[in-house]
Design an enzyme around this catalytic site. Structure first.
Site, short mmCIF file in Angstrom:
data_model
loop_
_atom_site.label_atom_id
_atom_site.label_comp_id
_atom_site.label_asym_id
_atom_site.label_seq_id
_atom_site.Cartn_x
_atom_site.Cartn_y
_atom_site.Cartn_z
N CYS A 93 -7.29 2.79 -1.20
CA CYS A 93 -6.17 3.73 -1.13
C CYS A 93 -5.77 4.18 -2.54
O CYS A 93 -6.51 4.93 -3.16
CB CYS A 93 -5.02 3.12 -0.33
SG CYS A 93 -3.89 4.37 0.26
N HIS A 185 -6.97 0.43 4.11
CA HIS A 185 -6.59 -0.89 3.55
C HIS A 185 -7.24 -2.06 4.29
O HIS A 185 -6.57 -2.71 5.11
CB HIS A 185 -5.08 -1.06 3.66
CG HIS A 185 -4.26 -0.24 2.73
ND1 HIS A 185 -3.95 -0.64 1.45
CD2 HIS A 185 -3.67 0.96 2.90
CE1 HIS A 185 -3.21 0.28 0.87
NE2 HIS A 185 -3.02 1.26 1.72
N GLU A 187 -7.64 -4.96 3.32
CA GLU A 187 -6.99 -6.22 2.92
C GLU A 187 -5.84 -6.62 3.84
O GLU A 187 -5.40 -7.75 3.81
CB GLU A 187 -6.53 -6.14 1.46
CG GLU A 187 -5.36 -5.22 1.15
CD GLU A 187 -5.73 -3.74 1.06
OE1 GLU A 187 -6.86 -3.36 1.44
OE2 GLU A 187 -4.86 -2.96 0.63
N1 GLN Z 1 0.39 7.55 -1.64
C1 GLN Z 1 -0.08 6.67 -2.67
C2 GLN Z 1 -0.54 7.48 -3.90
O1 GLN Z 1 -0.72 8.66 -3.79
C3 GLN Z 1 -1.20 5.78 -2.19
C4 GLN Z 1 -0.70 4.91 -1.05
C5 GLN Z 1 -1.40 3.60 -0.88
O2 GLN Z 1 -2.09 3.08 -1.76
N2 GLN Z 1 -1.15 2.99 0.26
O3 GLN Z 1 -0.69 6.96 -4.94
#
Ligand code: GLN
Length: 206
Positions: A93, A185, A187
């Site tokens: 992410c 994610h 994890e």
């Molecule tokens: N929205 C976050 C970003 O743009 C990422 C979100 C996440 O890692 N769950 O940095």
């Protein structure tokens, strides 16, 4: 696979503790990484979920505080160098945003290693957070529980990038040599197949 892998998790901000637990469950001893000088002995690095702009600000601030007697290179630069020398790096992410060379419409700080373009917060308010069963052939037939939390979408990939999971709007998992990116994610699920895939990438030295 060689024993006693030293796997770091970037721990400036975000859900590094969840990755650490997953690695412990798989018999590894993870190390929380906050300084460039901790990278030297690592066999692999995970960059967790979190907020990419916050991480970029924290790393810029940390670099400016580094003492002039023992100057330390900024940690994003140090990660880039280690990865270019072959260390496997996996971004989940936010981590995938920091790994991407291109962040659509943004000049925010990044490591900028992987030849993908990402669109931050791409899933719109109603799908800001969702669990989507993902077809990932590299992990076998069973769908992977894709947990998306204000997630990015991957919208472009260079020639050397292997797209590992596609959804209607774009793609959400990709590999480029020693670099792995997931928009979701793993994890925070009970499925450890992506963590195992990453351990294999380290063990095989690719
Ligand atoms: N929205 C976050 C970003 O743009 C990422 C979100 C996440 O890692 N769950 O940095």
């Amino acid at each position: 696979m060689k024993k006693h892998l030293h796997i770091g998790i970037l721990a400036l901000q975000g859900d590094f503790a969840e990755h650490a637990q997953k690695l412990r469950d798989l018999g590894c001893e993870p190390v929380e990484i906050r300084r460039a000088n901790q990278l030297e002995s690592l066999d692999g690095l995970i960059i967790p979920g979190g907020e990419s702009t916050t991480n970029a600000k924290l790393e810029a601030a940390a670099s400016s505080f580094s003492s002039s007697a023992t100057p330390e290179i900024p940690i994003f630069d140090a990660i880039k160098k280690k990865a270019q020398n072959g260390m496997p790096v996996w971004g989940t992410c936010m981590g995938s945003i920091l790994l991407a060379k291109e962040i659509e419409g943004s000049a925010q700080g990044r490591i900028g290693l992987m030849d993908i373009s990402v669109r931050r917060n791409a899933f719109g308010p109603q799908r800001a957070s969702a669990e989507i069963p993902l077809e990932i052939p590299a992990l076998g037939d069973k769908p992977f529980p894709g947990i998306f939390i204000r997630a990015p979408l991957f919208i472009k990939a260079g020639k050397k990038v292997e797209v590992l999971c596609t959804i209607d709007e774009g793609f959400v998992m990709a590999r480029e040599g020693n670099l792995l990116a997931t928009a979701f994610h793993p994890e925070i699920t009970s499925d450890d197949r992506v963590h195992r895939l990453f351990l294999n990438m380290i063990g095989s030295g690719k």
